[in-house]
Motif scaffolding. Structure first.
Motif, short mmCIF file in Angstrom:
data_model
loop_
_atom_site.label_atom_id
_atom_site.label_comp_id
_atom_site.label_asym_id
_atom_site.label_seq_id
_atom_site.Cartn_x
_atom_site.Cartn_y
_atom_site.Cartn_z
N ASP A 76 -3.08 80.94 44.36
CA ASP A 76 -3.12 79.75 43.51
C ASP A 76 -1.73 79.37 42.98
OD1 ASP A 76 -2.78 81.84 41.82
OD2 ASP A 76 -4.36 81.28 40.42
N PHE A 81 -1.28 74.18 45.47
CA PHE A 81 -2.14 73.21 44.79
C PHE A 81 -1.63 71.80 45.09
CE2 PHE A 81 -4.69 72.79 40.54
CZ PHE A 81 -5.70 72.16 41.24
N PHE A 289 8.74 72.63 36.88
CA PHE A 289 9.64 72.88 35.76
C PHE A 289 11.04 73.28 36.17
CE2 PHE A 289 5.38 73.57 34.18
CZ PHE A 289 5.38 72.64 33.16
N THR B 73 -11.74 68.41 39.11
CA THR B 73 -10.58 68.64 38.26
C THR B 73 -9.73 67.39 38.18
OG1 THR B 73 -8.56 69.94 38.02
CG2 THR B 73 -9.35 69.61 40.23
N THR B 75 -6.41 67.12 37.79
CA THR B 75 -5.06 67.16 38.31
C THR B 75 -4.71 68.53 38.86
OG1 THR B 75 -2.74 66.89 37.68
CG2 THR B 75 -4.21 67.68 36.00
N ASP B 76 -3.50 68.65 39.38
CA ASP B 76 -3.13 69.91 40.02
C ASP B 76 -2.27 70.80 39.11
OD1 ASP B 76 -0.87 68.40 40.06
OD2 ASP B 76 -0.40 68.72 42.16
N HIS B 77 -2.50 70.71 37.85
CA HIS B 77 -1.81 71.61 36.92
C HIS B 77 -2.28 73.06 37.16
CE1 HIS B 77 -0.68 73.32 32.96
NE2 HIS B 77 0.24 72.38 32.98
N TYR B 80 -5.66 74.48 36.06
CA TYR B 80 -6.88 74.14 36.79
C TYR B 80 -7.01 74.90 38.10
CZ TYR B 80 -7.05 70.42 33.37
OH TYR B 80 -7.09 69.72 32.20
N PHE B 81 -5.87 75.26 38.65
CA PHE B 81 -5.91 76.03 39.89
C PHE B 81 -6.43 77.43 39.59
CE2 PHE B 81 -3.27 76.51 44.08
CZ PHE B 81 -4.45 76.63 44.78
N SER B 82 -6.03 77.93 38.45
CA SER B 82 -6.46 79.26 38.04
C SER B 82 -7.97 79.28 37.81
CB SER B 82 -5.69 79.65 36.78
OG SER B 82 -6.07 80.90 36.33
N LEU B 84 -10.01 77.31 39.31
CA LEU B 84 -10.56 77.21 40.65
C LEU B 84 -10.64 78.57 41.32
CD1 LEU B 84 -11.50 75.75 43.21
CD2 LEU B 84 -9.11 75.26 43.74
N ILE B 102 -10.25 66.14 43.22
CA ILE B 102 -9.21 65.91 42.23
C ILE B 102 -9.20 64.43 41.89
CG2 ILE B 102 -6.76 66.21 41.71
CD1 ILE B 102 -6.62 68.22 44.01
N TYR B 104 -7.43 62.91 39.47
CA TYR B 104 -6.12 62.42 39.09
C TYR B 104 -6.16 61.34 38.01
CZ TYR B 104 -1.32 63.04 40.13
OH TYR B 104 -0.02 63.41 40.04
N ASP B 231 1.92 64.72 36.18
CA ASP B 231 3.10 64.95 36.98
C ASP B 231 4.27 64.10 36.52
OD1 ASP B 231 2.94 66.93 38.75
OD2 ASP B 231 3.11 65.68 40.53
N SER B 259 2.56 73.20 29.03
CA SER B 259 3.70 72.56 29.68
C SER B 259 4.76 72.13 28.67
CB SER B 259 3.26 71.31 30.44
OG SER B 259 2.29 71.63 31.40
N LEU B 287 1.61 79.22 31.04
CA LEU B 287 1.87 79.17 32.46
C LEU B 287 2.29 80.57 32.89
CD1 LEU B 287 3.91 75.87 32.42
CD2 LEU B 287 1.75 76.22 33.61
#
Lengths: 340, 340
Positions: A76, A81, A289, B73, B75-77, B80-82, B84, B102, B104, B231, B259, B287
């Motif tokens: 992940d 992603f 980032f 979800t 977005t691809d932050h 959210y992947f975690s 998933l 997604i 978005y 993003d 973030s 993060l």
DNA sequence: CTGAAAGCGCTAACAG
DNA sequence: CTGTTAGCGCTTTCAG
């Protein structure tokens, strides 16, 4: 919720509207072109009243084709992603859905995933996993499954590839560092058995050679596993610290992953080394980032979103035309920021 | 690839092995229990020789149930992947696959996604999007779709929720900051129309009140949109810079997103402000790199992976038992690092 | 222990 | 313009 809830079918619509289910199907799919407006209206109304939703399973069984494509990713990490988002955008736009399989660097899981792909009536697969081996690829291929590989540069018949030109970009990056005055450049990488790392390594050597700098074996800094992708940042940090301490003679590092520079910044800071004056950092790939670090990290940009988007595009072409396949390099560029 | 490639079916196995397709089905599914070993072997052999792979579409049509769950979800932050990954792990372990949508932050896309969910024979949905509105939720619910909401704290009949107790954690965080000697604490957030932000805001006020500190309206620092999730980090950076410049009187900031602190670090550094001595930072969520920043960022840990895992667990229970639903708070803790 | 037959919901060829 | 019919691949009674 109602346990005995039963979804309405076209037969229900047929019964209520007084037409045959074939006609209902035609109207609903805008096929056949000719039926009276009245008919159309009646049927559409009945469908609406019943809150009819088509059963795609039935449709797919009949048509022997689904609208599902699969994305196989090892972990992940944000890079993957972002690829997924690209895939998703193109897929949705074209009426497809994306099923995600995260194998997490477990060969067993990877195998199960491959089997699952075959039986889940997925119509194509995009693989960004470095782990998939030849055997599994062949198994998929034998089963007539369209495949797009991302970032593997692995040539196979019938299998598409999309990546940046890793060797060339590593060459350019190395050349840039040398031209900027760095003399003793380390190559920081995961195991070279992974093709994209190997290509970058070759490019690194190309760059040295091109500038008549002797390649020094000890400047190749290898992490023996993909810890940073396996969510094992503390292990990565530990190993990286050791590596750096042993290689204080370096004045620049070319890293193959976007995660490593962030840890490097911390490690170098702890060692009271300034970036870039004491040690420059240039990295393949970037995180959202990366440019907000202090200093911002210079990077070879991998267009992850575009890779996903293009991969989906190619995949859907392969679905339509089974003899189609492509090997594509997406353009990449080096973005110079504060770390070099 | 062979364009005329046709997958073998149980009928092919039946033909070759000399049994009926019903028997083949039984053997393949280990149903019925009683058939001779010889039969079994013949059939299994034929299946292997033909490289038979079951057609799940047919199975699902017959059984009126698929093995696909969906994850919605925004977005691809990484957060959210975690989630998933958690969903995926539980799902795969139980024979399910996960389809990802997604949206978005596009309401139109979100609507299309909802419709697609209904017709794609997905058997349940996990939603981590803040954007889904009441209307769409009801539509799903009406269609008897099991739903688990993540991080919404939104009470609905028949809909499950999984989150941390945002209000309580914000209270604790604020209380911690005050007890640590910070007097003028800013609350940095996105629009308060989002329920989880609102809860945190309430907790922040609770914390002030509990410590008899007067709430100061101007200490509520609101970004008018979710730029950092979209993003749009440079826009976030810009706005954040302005906000900070206008609020130099603060000595600590409680942020609702992982973030923001990373950008804050950069901004404060540019302004020659030291963290935490000039300005402390405590943030909801983290993060992977938050603890490798300089200084490492203190955080209210949101167990994103577990949220996903538990969500999947609850969802599959709801699938089996349509009258089941749960509202769960997962434990959370504050991890103090260098930024406070 | 095994086979025949029906049917899941849909599409499409064919007939009218 | 519309209905009849067959069949996608599979599971599951019901018979035997």
């Amino acid at each position: 919720m109602n346990k005995d809830f039963k979804k309405p079918t076209i037969k229900d619509i047929a019964r209520i509207s007084g037409f045959s289910h074939a006609t209902v199907s035609r109207v609903l799919n805008n096929k056949g072109m000719f039926y009276s407006n009245e008919t159309k209206e009646k049927i559409l109304n009945a469908a609406k009243n019943l809150k009819y939703v088509p059963n795609k399973m039935a449709k797919y069984l009949k048509e022997n084709k689904t609208n599902l494509i699969a994305y196989l990713t090892p972990t992940d990490h944000p890079f993957y992603f972002s690829i997924l988002r690209g895939i998703n955008d193109y897929a949705i736009k074209n009426g497809y859905n994306v099923s995600v399989l995260i194998s997490y660097y477990d060969e067993e899981k990877e195998k199960i995933n491959i089997d699952s792909l075959l039986s889940n009536q997925v119509i194509g697969v995009i693989i960004s996993s470095m782990l998939i081996n030849e055997e599994q690829l062949i198994k998929l291929n034998e089963n007539n499954m369209p495949i797009v590989l991302i970032d593997r540069e692995d040539k196979h018949e019938n299998i598409s590839n999309i990546s940046i030109n890793n060797r060339e970009m590593a060459f350019k990056a190395t050349d840039y560092l040398i031209k900027s005055g760095y003399k003793n450049i380390g190559f920081l990488s995961g195991p070279l058995k992974y093709l994209n790392f190997l290509k970058r390594f070759q490019g690194y050597k190309d760059g040295l050679e091109y500038n008549s700098i002797k390649f020094t074996e000890s400047n190749v800094l290898i992490l023996d596993d993909l810890y940073w992708l396996k969510d094992n940042l503390s292990k990565t940090y530990e190993l990286l610290t050791e590596i750096i301490k042993k290689n204080m003679n370096l004045d620049a590092i070319l890293s193959i992953s976007s995660s490593l520079p962030i840890l490097l910044l911390k490690i170098l800071n702890n060692l009271n080394l300034k970036v870039p004056s004491d040690m420059a950092i240039l990295s393949f790939s970037e995180l959202p980032f990366s440019k907000y670090m202090t200093p911002p990290i210079s990077a070879v940009i991998e267009p992850s979103y575009d890779m996903g988007y293009e991969a989906a595009k190619i995949l859907l072409k392969m679905v339509d035309n089974r003899s189609y396949s492509k090997f594509i390099y997406l353009p990449s560029k080096i973005e110079i920021r504060g770390s070099t």
